[in-house]
Structure formats: structure tokens, C-alpha cells
Design a protein around this motif. Structure first.
Motif: not given
Length: 404
Positions: A5, A174, A387, A391
Motif C-alpha cells: 500500500n 491495507h 490508493v 483498497l
């Protein structure tokens, strides 16, 4: 190295950039604990563990692992490494189970040169210990290094602790911020089994962004997964707060709290007697480090899991009993323990089940705080959509464990 991440990696890197150099006086730490190292019923062992100074974990420097702080600031001469371990081993004449590890990964040649590693294993082979243990990332294990190690240890039972944390890929990437695939983990346990070595899976209870209920679900599911995929035993760690970590940053802003020791009891209760017989506990009876007396920059403790002052000593004593070979009845007795703090904890757990917002929404809200306040608004504005898309996509496709 798998893609991690990018927000968590950036945040970890910025926090660790402010970490002061490791104090020159710290060379090693020796810890002793009575535990079992095999599924119960098993012989109680006195485990002596030596942690020695090294260059530190390469994954720490890459910005991985929201909860860890395992890096020194400079290279350590291999002769100094070996001499530090020799000095540490000289503190005791007799060993039952012996563990030796650097700050990060024993089998990473960039951290522990092969010459130093083999010298250290040679010293371990000369001790009276019948069991030898160390720690490593699964990706660092090779067929040759394991074959050489097994031969050098000359008949000692050989254990390696592998940091699984969670078998759920979404939580790994994450929440923990770790680049570890379940396939790499399976390959490592299979390799160790081929050489009659014993894989030990480290499982985390309490990753950032999870409710305590979700943390329990992740821990229970991960222990089951690890045991089904080659692990000899699992070590269950309730999460704590260490200095110079993203987890500390979140904790200071009320975005993270350590799990209660009642969560540890509940996780074991849900595992049941058959699974929990293969679980050992660690880092459940520690106390925060006094910053005025801290000898080691790596791994300082800010906050530890607790219950309340009225029952803390009794709970820790019972967990000690379970850890040193006690049977499952210890956990059942704890789960029936009457204390106001346990009632309050059960109420909070019930509220989490009924009324918390979805995990993805809570994580995005925390990411926005990290982006705006830590990594910088401009950096976050440019990368936020990527991002968040990663996710959401990973959450939809994650299927190893079912965490709501």
C-alpha cells in the motif's frame, strides 16, 4: 518484493526518518520465558532468546509494517555481531531451548552476512540446548540455506518463526502494510517441513483500522489457516504501540487502541481446545518502556494490552499458566471471570457487532487523516484515487478469510 500500500509505505518511511540512531551501548538483549513449543500436552521449556544488533530489517527501511520498529541506523560489522552473540550466550551455562535472532531476518544476507550467520549457528550447536529457534521473513528462506543450517545444528530441533500477521491478504496489505503472499508463506512452510524443521507462524491480534471484533475474527481465522498450511504451532501477539511507528501516530490521535487482554482470551475461546493447544502467547504481559531509562531505540513500548488494575495480575498469571503448558480449562475459567472491566468490554464488543460502519469506509476515513496530516495534502491529492481504488478492488476479491 510485492507491491504494498503506497500510502502506508510513505507514512512509515516519513515517521522512521525521524527515528534517532540506535544507542551505541545497545548490542543485545536476552529474554527468558517458560513456554511450550509443541502442541499441548507438551513439555514446558525454558526458552532463552537472544536479540542482537544488526543493520535491521530491509522491510522496515522500505516502509512496511505499521506496528514494527526493527532497524538500526548503521551497518554492523559481522565480527561484532558474532562477538555480541558469544557474549550473550556466556551469561548462562545451561540451555533448554535457545533462540537467536537479529532485529529483522536471520536469513537475510544483507542484514546478517552468511559468514556471521553460520558462525552464530555454530555457537548454538555447541550449547546444551535441544531446540534452536530464529526468525525470518518467509521470502528469505532458500533450500541451500535451510539444508546447511539443519546440518550445522547437528540434530537439534530447528524452529523458525515466520511473520504471518494475518492470512487475509486485504488486512496484510491495507492494515498491516506488508508485502507477503500466502503462496510464499505456503512455500516456506513446505520447505521447512522437507528438512524436518518446524515452521512457527506469528499471528497478530489487533491490526490498525479493525474493530476488536474484526481483530478477533482475523486472529482466529489466521491461526486456523496457518495450522492447515503447515505450521507446527502459532504464536499469537496482541498488538501494542511501539515508538516511531505509524501505529503510534494513529494511537496518539485516537485512531488506534491496543486490544484488551479479554480479546486475547476470547480469541482462544473461539478457537476451542483442539486449535488452541497449538497456540503460544507472546507480548501479553509487557509494560511500557520508561523513556528516561530506554537502552534501545528499536522496539520501545508506549502502550501494552491490559484489562484493569483489579484483575490485571490475575489475568496475566492465568495466561502464564496456559502458556507454560496449562490446559484449555484455564481459558474457560478466564472467559467466566467476573470483573466490571470484562462486562464493559463485552458491551463494547456487542456495540461493534451491531453498529460499526463498514471496514472499507473506516479505513478510507483514517487514510484521509494520514494523507492530510502526515504525508502531505499535495502528495495525497495526487494519489488518493489510486490508493482507494486498490483498497476497494482488493476488498472485493479477498477470499482467504471472511472479515466484515
Amino acid at each position: 518484493m510485492l507491491q504494498t500500500n503506497m500510502l502506508l509505505r510513505r507514512a512509515n518511511t516519513l515517521i522512521r526518518a525521524r527515528r534517532p540512531p540506535e544507542q551505541e551501548s545497545w548490542r543485545y538483549t536476552v529474554r527468558r520465558q517458560r513456554v511450550v513449543m509443541d502442541p499441548r500436552p507438551a513439555q514446558e521449556r525454558l526458552l532463552t532468546y537472544v536479540f542482537f544488533r544488526s543493520f535491521g530489517c530491509r522491510y522496515d527501511r522500505a516502509g512496511e509494517c505499521t506496528m514494527c520498529n526493527y532497524a538500526a541506523a548503521e551497518r554492523v560489522d559481522l565480527d561484532r555481531m558474532v562477538e555480541s552473540v558469544r557474549e550473550a550466550l556466556g551469561q548462562h551455562d545451561d540451555y533448554d531451548a535457545l533462540g537467536i535472532s537479529p532485529l529483522g531476518n536471520m536469513f537475510d544476507p544483507a542484514e546478517v552476512p552468511v559468514v556471521a550467520r553460520e558462525a552464530i549457528f555454530g555457537m548454538a550447536a555447541q550449547t546444551s540446548a535441544s531446540i534452536f529457534s530464529c526468525e525470518s521473513r518467509p521470502e528469505m528462506l532458500t533450500e541451500q540455506s535451510i539444508a546447511v543450517t539443519v546440518e550445522r545444528l547437528a540434530g537439534k530441533r530447528f524452529f523458525i518463526n515466520l511473520g504471518l500477521e494475518s492470512a487475509d491478504p486485504w488486512i496484510q496489505r491495507h492494515c498491516v502494510g506488508k508485502s507477503l503472499s500466502v503462496d510464499a508463506y505456503r512455500a516456506a512452510t513446505a520447505l521447512l517441513r522437507r528438512y524436518d524443521a518446524f515452521p512457527v507462524s506469528n499471528v497478530l491480534l489487533g491490526a490498525p483500522f479493525l474493530t476488536e471484533e474484526e481483530a478477533i475474527e482475523s486472529a482466529v481465522g489466521s491461526v486456523n489457516w496457518a495450522l492447515e498450511n503447515g505450521s507446527h504451532i502459532c504464536v499469537l501477539f496482541p498488538s501494542n504501540v511501539k515508538g516511531w511507528t505509524l501505529q503510534e501516530w494513529l494511537w496518539e490521535r485516537g485512531l488506534f487502541q491496543t486490544p484488551s487482554l479479554w480479546a486475547l482470551v476470547e480469541a482462544l475461546r473461539r478457537m476451542g481446545p483442539e486449535v488452541s493447544r497449538s497456540v503460544v502467547l507472546s507480548w501479553y504481559s509487557t509494560t511500557p518502556t520508561d523513556p528516561r531509562r530506554r537502552e534501545q531505540v528499536s522496539d520501545p513500548l508506549r502502550e501494552a494490552p491490559v484489562t484493569c488494575p483489579d484483575c490485571q495480575a490475575d489475568v496475566v498469571r492465568a495466561l502464564d499458566q496456559f502458556n507454560a503448558g496449562g490446559d484449555y480449562s484455564v481459558i474457560l475459567e478466564l472467559s467466566r471471570h467476573s470483573c466490571a472491566c470484562r462486562s464493559q468490554w463485552l458491551d463494547r464488543l456487542g456495540r461493534e457487532r451491531r453498529g460499526h460502519s463498514p471496514l472499507v469506509e473506516r479505513t478510507v476515513a483514517a487514510y484521509d487523516r494520514i494523507g492530510a496530516e502526515l504525508v502531505g495534502a499535495d502528495w495525497w491529492r495526487e494519489r488518493r484515487s489510486t490508493v482507494i481504488a486498490d483498497l476497494a478492488r482488493d476488498y472485493d476479491s479477498s477470499g482467504v478469510l471472511a472479515v466484515s
